[in-house]
Design a protein around this motif. Sequence first.
Motif, PDB file in Angstrom:
ATOM      1  N   ALA A 177      36.471  35.307  45.418  1.00 48.24           N
ATOM      2  CA  ALA A 177      35.970  34.210  44.582  1.00 48.24           C
ATOM      3  C   ALA A 177      35.208  33.185  45.412  1.00 48.24           C
ATOM      4  O   ALA A 177      34.340  32.476  44.898  1.00 48.24           O
ATOM      5  CB  ALA A 177      37.133  33.545  43.856  1.00 48.24           C
ATOM      6  N   ASN A 178      35.519  33.111  46.710  1.00 48.57           N
ATOM      7  CA  ASN A 178      34.877  32.159  47.618  1.00 48.57           C
ATOM      8  C   ASN A 178      33.673  32.767  48.351  1.00 48.57           C
ATOM      9  O   ASN A 178      32.981  32.074  49.097  1.00 48.57           O
ATOM     10  CB  ASN A 178      35.918  31.668  48.640  1.00 48.57           C
ATOM     11  CG  ASN A 178      35.395  30.618  49.588  1.00 48.57           C
ATOM     12  OD1 ASN A 178      35.355  30.835  50.794  1.00 48.57           O
ATOM     13  ND2 ASN A 178      35.002  29.462  49.070  1.00 48.57           N
ATOM     14  N   LYS A 209      27.369  32.567  44.861  1.00 44.64           N
ATOM     15  CA  LYS A 209      28.755  33.012  44.840  1.00 44.64           C
ATOM     16  C   LYS A 209      28.900  34.341  44.097  1.00 44.64           C
ATOM     17  O   LYS A 209      28.248  34.563  43.077  1.00 44.64           O
ATOM     18  CB  LYS A 209      29.638  31.962  44.147  1.00 44.64           C
ATOM     19  CG  LYS A 209      29.782  30.652  44.907  1.00 44.64           C
ATOM     20  CD  LYS A 209      30.710  30.798  46.090  1.00 44.64           C
ATOM     21  CE  LYS A 209      30.980  29.433  46.728  1.00 44.64           C
ATOM     22  NZ  LYS A 209      31.844  29.545  47.912  1.00 44.64           N
ATOM     23  N   LEU A 260      33.163  36.686  39.779  1.00 49.71           N
ATOM     24  CA  LEU A 260      34.327  37.478  39.377  1.00 49.71           C
ATOM     25  C   LEU A 260      34.398  37.497  37.857  1.00 49.71           C
ATOM     26  O   LEU A 260      34.268  36.462  37.208  1.00 49.71           O
ATOM     27  CB  LEU A 260      35.615  36.890  39.943  1.00 49.71           C
ATOM     28  CG  LEU A 260      35.811  36.924  41.454  1.00 49.71           C
ATOM     29  CD1 LEU A 260      37.220  36.494  41.800  1.00 49.71           C
ATOM     30  CD2 LEU A 260      35.526  38.303  42.023  1.00 49.71           C
ATOM     31  N   MET A 276      40.451  39.044  36.983  1.00 50.62           N
ATOM     32  CA  MET A 276      41.345  38.733  38.087  1.00 50.62           C
ATOM     33  C   MET A 276      42.649  39.510  37.968  1.00 50.62           C
ATOM     34  O   MET A 276      43.442  39.251  37.060  1.00 50.62           O
ATOM     35  CB  MET A 276      41.648  37.234  38.136  1.00 50.62           C
ATOM     36  CG  MET A 276      42.489  36.858  39.361  1.00 50.62           C
ATOM     37  SD  MET A 276      42.676  35.071  39.600  1.00 50.62           S
ATOM     38  CE  MET A 276      43.886  34.717  38.340  1.00 50.62           C
ATOM     39  N   LEU A 286      39.053  26.642  42.714  1.00 49.36           N
ATOM     40  CA  LEU A 286      37.618  26.907  42.707  1.00 49.36           C
ATOM     41  C   LEU A 286      36.822  25.715  42.205  1.00 49.36           C
ATOM     42  O   LEU A 286      35.632  25.575  42.535  1.00 49.36           O
ATOM     43  CB  LEU A 286      37.316  28.135  41.832  1.00 49.36           C
ATOM     44  CG  LEU A 286      37.947  29.445  42.287  1.00 49.36           C
ATOM     45  CD1 LEU A 286      37.602  30.566  41.323  1.00 49.36           C
ATOM     46  CD2 LEU A 286      37.478  29.804  43.698  1.00 49.36           C
TER      47      LEU A 286
END
Length: 298
Positions: free
Chosen positions: A168-169, A212, A215, A218, A296
Amino acid sequence: EGGSPKLSAEAFQLLYPEQFHQQFLDVQTRPDGRPLARARPTSIGAGFVSTAQGSALVKIGNTSMIAGAKLEVFTPTKEAPDEGAIEVTVELPPICSASSRPGRPSEEAQSVAQRVTDAIKSAKAFDLGQLCISKSKAAWVVYLDVFCLSADGSLFDCTLLAAVGALANLALPKVELSPEGQVAVGAQLAKNDASNMDVDSSGGNVIEGPGKLALRNMPVALTCGLWKGKILADPNADEEALMDAFVTVTMDSQGSLLSVYKPGGVVGASDATVMDCVEMTRLRHKEVSQIMDGCLNR
């Protein structure tokens, strides 16, 4: 006599662990004060590794994992010419627990790495097409390394969450692609050093990275210990040593089951027990999703 009550309790737990935990089980609680169905406090932090394109530090109780994602260019396969790839490795170094030994990766580390890879792929956590730089010519492979800082139970749950947090980062950089398929990235792109990278500056095609990694799903896992007819969510290491069996449920953002994993044990898991574990995981997913969103959005 004369010893502190705390010392006496610690000695009792060390000498008679089953009786120690039984007295809490009798009143439907745990030594740390948790109800049987509650996971330990969980935190997620992003961007802790400056040398990685994406990273996350995750703590579940006293279990801590740090994950870093790095990108390298490779030639896509003929079967998936417009997709990138992901490879996961897990390290359980001697410093993380008394049971870890130096040397080659343990069977447990390799098993956890494979299960994390399977969960990410089964959930279709992100579109591998985002990793494509140029169809059939170049794409990114994500090397996702997860390092255990402290092992105190539920290693798979924490490893998976750290891996997802690092993804996610993850930021995808801008690149320059030459007609021959050679790629310049970052500082090399800024210098446009044709002699170093074999990039044709006259015909090079600058490709903006999408920023980024997006996503879309999850995966979240919850390990449940089965002991004396009870289900203990997210057992710590002391509790794991007593459990008769384990059931780990992995679920995606839509509430769909990705896997139910039961590695042996001295007792079976009835359908009712598995369904209870599934419901606990459903609630756990909501909790973890809120924590991830908070991380986030900082």
